[in-house]
Design a protein around this motif. Structure first.
Motif, PDB file in Angstrom:
ATOM      1  N   LYS A   1       9.800  -5.231  -2.438  1.00 59.53           N
ATOM      2  CA  LYS A   1      10.191  -3.831  -2.222  1.00 59.53           C
ATOM      3  C   LYS A   1       9.064  -3.049  -1.558  1.00 59.53           C
ATOM      4  CE  LYS A   1      12.687  -4.223  -6.516  1.00 59.53           C
ATOM      5  NZ  LYS A   1      12.103  -4.329  -7.878  1.00 59.53           N
ATOM      6  N   LEU A   2       7.851  -3.270  -2.032  1.00 59.24           N
ATOM      7  CA  LEU A   2       6.727  -2.446  -1.570  1.00 59.24           C
ATOM      8  C   LEU A   2       6.269  -2.789  -0.156  1.00 59.24           C
ATOM      9  CD1 LEU A   2       4.606  -2.479  -4.855  1.00 59.24           C
ATOM     10  CD2 LEU A   2       5.871  -0.531  -3.923  1.00 59.24           C
TER      11      LEU A   2
ATOM     12  N   LEU B   1      -2.983  -5.135 -12.244  1.00 54.43           N
ATOM     13  CA  LEU B   1      -2.077  -4.901 -13.370  1.00 54.43           C
ATOM     14  C   LEU B   1      -1.865  -6.145 -14.211  1.00 54.43           C
ATOM     15  CD1 LEU B   1       0.619  -2.772 -11.506  1.00 54.43           C
ATOM     16  CD2 LEU B   1      -1.308  -1.960 -12.889  1.00 54.43           C
TER      17      LEU B   1
ATOM     18  N   LYS C   1       5.334   7.225   0.729  1.00 57.34           N
ATOM     19  CA  LYS C   1       6.102   6.071   1.198  1.00 57.34           C
ATOM     20  C   LYS C   1       6.423   5.122   0.045  1.00 57.34           C
ATOM     21  CE  LYS C   1       3.362   6.438   5.351  1.00 57.34           C
ATOM     22  NZ  LYS C   1       1.914   6.123   5.488  1.00 57.34           N
ATOM     23  N   LEU C   2       5.440   4.896  -0.813  1.00 59.13           N
ATOM     24  CA  LEU C   2       5.603   3.880  -1.851  1.00 59.13           C
ATOM     25  C   LEU C   2       6.522   4.321  -2.990  1.00 59.13           C
ATOM     26  CD1 LEU C   2       1.874   2.735  -2.081  1.00 59.13           C
ATOM     27  CD2 LEU C   2       3.774   1.427  -1.117  1.00 59.13           C
TER      28      LEU C   2
ATOM     29  N   ALA D   1       4.076  -0.408 -15.843  1.00 58.21           N
ATOM     30  CA  ALA D   1       2.831  -1.173 -15.822  1.00 58.21           C
ATOM     31  C   ALA D   1       1.671  -0.306 -15.338  1.00 58.21           C
ATOM     32  CB  ALA D   1       2.983  -2.403 -14.932  1.00 58.21           C
ATOM     33  N   ILE D   2       1.927   0.520 -14.342  1.00 58.36           N
ATOM     34  CA  ILE D   2       0.873   1.378 -13.809  1.00 58.36           C
ATOM     35  C   ILE D   2       0.490   2.453 -14.815  1.00 58.36           C
ATOM     36  CG2 ILE D   2       0.409   3.147 -12.058  1.00 58.36           C
ATOM     37  CD1 ILE D   2       1.911   1.425 -10.036  1.00 58.36           C
TER      38      ILE D   2
ATOM     39  N   ALA E   1       9.896   2.804  -3.544  1.00 59.57           N
ATOM     40  CA  ALA E   1       9.977   1.346  -3.697  1.00 59.57           C
ATOM     41  C   ALA E   1       9.396   0.884  -5.031  1.00 59.57           C
ATOM     42  CB  ALA E   1       9.244   0.666  -2.545  1.00 59.57           C
ATOM     43  N   LEU E   2       9.121   1.841  -5.915  1.00 55.47           N
ATOM     44  CA  LEU E   2       8.469   1.489  -7.180  1.00 55.47           C
ATOM     45  C   LEU E   2       9.506   1.268  -8.271  1.00 55.47           C
ATOM     46  CD1 LEU E   2       5.486   1.315  -8.141  1.00 55.47           C
ATOM     47  CD2 LEU E   2       5.816   3.569  -9.132  1.00 55.47           C
ATOM     48  N   SER E   3       9.557   0.055  -8.786  1.00 53.78           N
ATOM     49  CA  SER E   3      10.525  -0.250  -9.836  1.00 53.78           C
ATOM     50  C   SER E   3      10.099   0.385 -11.156  1.00 53.78           C
ATOM     51  CB  SER E   3      10.623  -1.758 -10.028  1.00 53.78           C
ATOM     52  OG  SER E   3       9.453  -2.240 -10.658  1.00 53.78           O
TER      53      SER E   3
ATOM     54  N   THR F   1      -8.043   2.495  -8.263  1.00 59.90           N
ATOM     55  CA  THR F   1      -8.314   1.112  -7.876  1.00 59.90           C
ATOM     56  C   THR F   1      -9.022   1.037  -6.528  1.00 59.90           C
ATOM     57  OG1 THR F   1      -6.086   1.000  -6.950  1.00 59.90           O
ATOM     58  CG2 THR F   1      -6.389   0.117  -9.154  1.00 59.90           C
TER      59      THR F   1
ATOM     60  N   ALA G   1       6.767  -0.482   2.733  1.00 62.00           N
ATOM     61  CA  ALA G   1       6.257   0.888   2.634  1.00 62.00           C
ATOM     62  C   ALA G   1       4.734   0.925   2.690  1.00 62.00           C
ATOM     63  CB  ALA G   1       6.747   1.529   1.323  1.00 62.00           C
TER      64      ALA G   1
ATOM     65  N   PHE H   1      -2.841  -8.112  -5.141  1.00 59.96           N
ATOM     66  CA  PHE H   1      -3.323  -6.837  -5.666  1.00 59.96           C
ATOM     67  C   PHE H   1      -2.686  -6.519  -7.020  1.00 59.96           C
ATOM     68  CE2 PHE H   1      -3.055  -2.042  -5.460  1.00 59.96           C
ATOM     69  CZ  PHE H   1      -4.400  -1.815  -5.700  1.00 59.96           C
TER      70      PHE H   1
ATOM     71  N   GLU I   1       8.595  -7.432  -6.852  1.00 59.86           N
ATOM     72  CA  GLU I   1       7.921  -6.142  -6.658  1.00 59.86           C
ATOM     73  C   GLU I   1       7.363  -6.034  -5.238  1.00 59.86           C
ATOM     74  OE1 GLU I   1       8.304  -3.958  -8.768  1.00 59.86           O
ATOM     75  OE2 GLU I   1       8.681  -4.984 -10.670  1.00 59.86           O
TER      76      GLU I   1
ATOM     77  N   ASN J   1       9.783  -1.133 -13.867  1.00 58.80           N
ATOM     78  CA  ASN J   1       8.794  -2.064 -14.419  1.00 58.80           C
ATOM     79  C   ASN J   1       7.391  -1.762 -13.955  1.00 58.80           C
ATOM     80  OD1 ASN J   1       9.284  -3.995 -16.250  1.00 58.80           O
ATOM     81  ND2 ASN J   1      10.235  -5.417 -14.794  1.00 58.80           N
ATOM     82  N   LEU J   2       7.258  -1.598 -12.654  1.00 57.23           N
ATOM     83  CA  LEU J   2       5.944  -1.365 -12.086  1.00 57.23           C
ATOM     84  C   LEU J   2       5.442   0.022 -12.485  1.00 57.23           C
ATOM     85  CD1 LEU J   2       4.160  -3.181 -10.625  1.00 57.23           C
ATOM     86  CD2 LEU J   2       5.145  -2.485  -8.455  1.00 57.23           C
TER      87      LEU J   2
ATOM     88  N   TYR K   1      -1.569   0.793 -17.411  1.00 59.70           N
ATOM     89  CA  TYR K   1      -2.891   0.460 -16.879  1.00 59.70           C
ATOM     90  C   TYR K   1      -3.783   1.691 -16.849  1.00 59.70           C
ATOM     91  CZ  TYR K   1      -6.354  -0.653 -13.229  1.00 59.70           C
ATOM     92  OH  TYR K   1      -7.512  -0.822 -12.508  1.00 59.70           O
TER      93      TYR K   1
ATOM     94  N   TYR L   1     -10.545  -4.381  -0.775  1.00 64.50           N
ATOM     95  CA  TYR L   1     -10.741  -4.362  -2.227  1.00 64.50           C
ATOM     96  C   TYR L   1     -10.729  -5.770  -2.792  1.00 64.50           C
ATOM     97  CZ  TYR L   1      -9.412  -3.678  -7.145  1.00 64.50           C
ATOM     98  OH  TYR L   1      -9.336  -3.725  -8.512  1.00 64.50           O
TER      99      TYR L   1
ATOM    100  N   PHE M   1      -3.167   5.783  -9.332  1.00 66.80           N
ATOM    101  CA  PHE M   1      -3.448   4.353  -9.272  1.00 66.80           C
ATOM    102  C   PHE M   1      -4.246   3.989  -8.021  1.00 66.80           C
ATOM    103  CE2 PHE M   1      -1.755  -0.046  -8.297  1.00 66.80           C
ATOM    104  CZ  PHE M   1      -2.462  -0.684  -9.298  1.00 66.80           C
ATOM    105  N   LEU M   2      -3.824   4.507  -6.892  1.00 71.14           N
ATOM    106  CA  LEU M   2      -4.525   4.203  -5.634  1.00 71.14           C
ATOM    107  C   LEU M   2      -5.929   4.793  -5.655  1.00 71.14           C
ATOM    108  CD1 LEU M   2      -1.675   4.775  -3.017  1.00 71.14           C
ATOM    109  CD2 LEU M   2      -2.531   2.612  -3.955  1.00 71.14           C
TER     110      LEU M   2
END
Lengths: 216, 216
Positions: free
Chosen positions: B99-100, B86, A99-100, A111-112, A103-105, A85, B103, B81, B96, A107-108, A115, B115, A81-82
């Motif tokens: 949480k992020l 998304l 790190k991230l 979604a990612i 913290a990624l739910s 985008t 991090a 973002f 969301e 849901n997210l 996407y 971006y 994703f990073l």
DNA sequence: TATAAAGTTTAGCCAAGGCTAAATTCAAAT
DNA sequence: ATTTGAATTTAGCCTTGGCTAAACTTTATA
């Protein structure tokens, strides 16, 4: 659900597995002392995430493996994703995703994945586990012991060594690139390869980290 | 640099400030007990992030405020973002980003700001602090006490109440939308507005959370 | 103004996840 | 078979950030 530390331990055990992993090896991988690793292994064992035979090593249970794969999935989806985008370079992705990922739910994550069109590989070519831990059969081989004079496609580069990655990038080596091994140094295992008519020498230590396939 | 907990305390103090914030109010905002809040306030005071007069309340020092603004910047950049890439709905963004935000590296913060073209507002219309904590002068006014029969532009909606947000969204109220207050109920402060020739009643509690400007 | 209530702080506890130092176990080499 | 060294575990300590219960201030009320 699980803490950052626990997720890190599971991920390390997965990376170092599937064999029994020694306390020292795990501690080194996580940059903690062996005593800390022992204590955490015991906690993970209590939670049913790890099988541990004292003095003999630890390995993930099925439950632990699924959780580890979930972390790996988040990590690799984030890298993809990073990259897509923000256009981050391959050598920057690992540390950010590291790190991230915690913290990624769910849901997210979904979604990612959506996407991105549910990609099967991340920008380093590493397979992305499915939402339920499915990991397709890995058939890529180390460049270090591939045959000479065949057209090879680079499938995977390491993700966690930005020095190696920068060197590879500088020399145009990344997933999708085609190359051919011209010769191999019998003493040190280094190889001479041709990429787009350029000749490059790759040390054996780096070549062992690059995975290829014979398809194109 | 700072832990998740510390960043959360700074952010809450910033949101509840700039006045002196009581221990209870802070504790409520963070969902911890007053005793826990007291202890943390003392730690933050030792670190020079907070000024604290026992029994009288706490407020951010300049250093603490800058750190809080950095968290808020990360939060709002992330919301923007996630919205842009998304397409998440406004009512999903807050949780969301919450949480992020802890991090997100400086590098990634910069890459995202870049971006997005260094946006000045997030999808809820909240101003995004600059990289050094610059926050431009806030002139938006609560819809609850705006004049009748003028063309008003919605500038901000709340970000942390997904119920309110869903209701607003359902009724087509979000930043950029134009509306006019037709009448105000003198007893309960509720207002009748017209949006695109539709008439909607907005309760005073919700109207006080929506900010408008007179520009279009 | 005295007292009750509300808010705040202190004291003491807990769990997580680190650490060091010491004890233990296993493996390798005499 | 014993010894030695490496790996592992245990014991005991520390910090962070929670908690409850009790003590203390401040404020509001009678």
């Amino acid at each position: 659900m699980y803490s950052v530390a626990i997720e890190d331990y599971l991920k390390s055990l997965w990376k170092l597995g599937p064999k029994n992993v020694g306390t020292q090896e795990l501690a080194d991988n996580l940059d903690v002392t062996p005593a800390s690793a022992t204590k955490m292994i015991q906690r993970l064992t209590e939670r049913g995430l790890v099988d541990h035979i004292p003095y003999r090593g630890a390995s993930l249970t099925k439950k632990g493996e699924l959780e580890a794969l979930s972390v790996v999935r988040r990590h690799r989806l984030l890298e993809t994703f990073l990259s897509q985008t923000l256009g981050l370079g391959r050598e920057q992705l690992h540390d950010e995703a590291e790190k991230l990922e915690h913290a990624l739910s769910k849901n997210l994550e979904n979604a990612i994945a959506d996407y991105l069109g549910n990609p099967k590989r991340d920008p380093h070519g590493h397979p992305i586990p499915g939402p339920n831990g499915e990991l397709y059969n890995e058939t890529d081989l180390p460049l270090s012991d591939s045959p000479l004079n065949m057209s090879l496609t680079v499938m995977q580069v390491p993700d966690d060594d930005s020095n190696v990655l920068s060197w590879l990038e500088k020399n145009g080596i990344h997933p999708g690139i085609q190359l051919k091994i011209l010769s191999r140094d019998d003493f040190d295992g280094g190889i001479n390869v041709s990429i787009n008519n350029r000749k490059i020498r790759i040390s054996s230590s780096i070549a062992s980290l690059v995975k290829i396939s014979f398809e194109d």
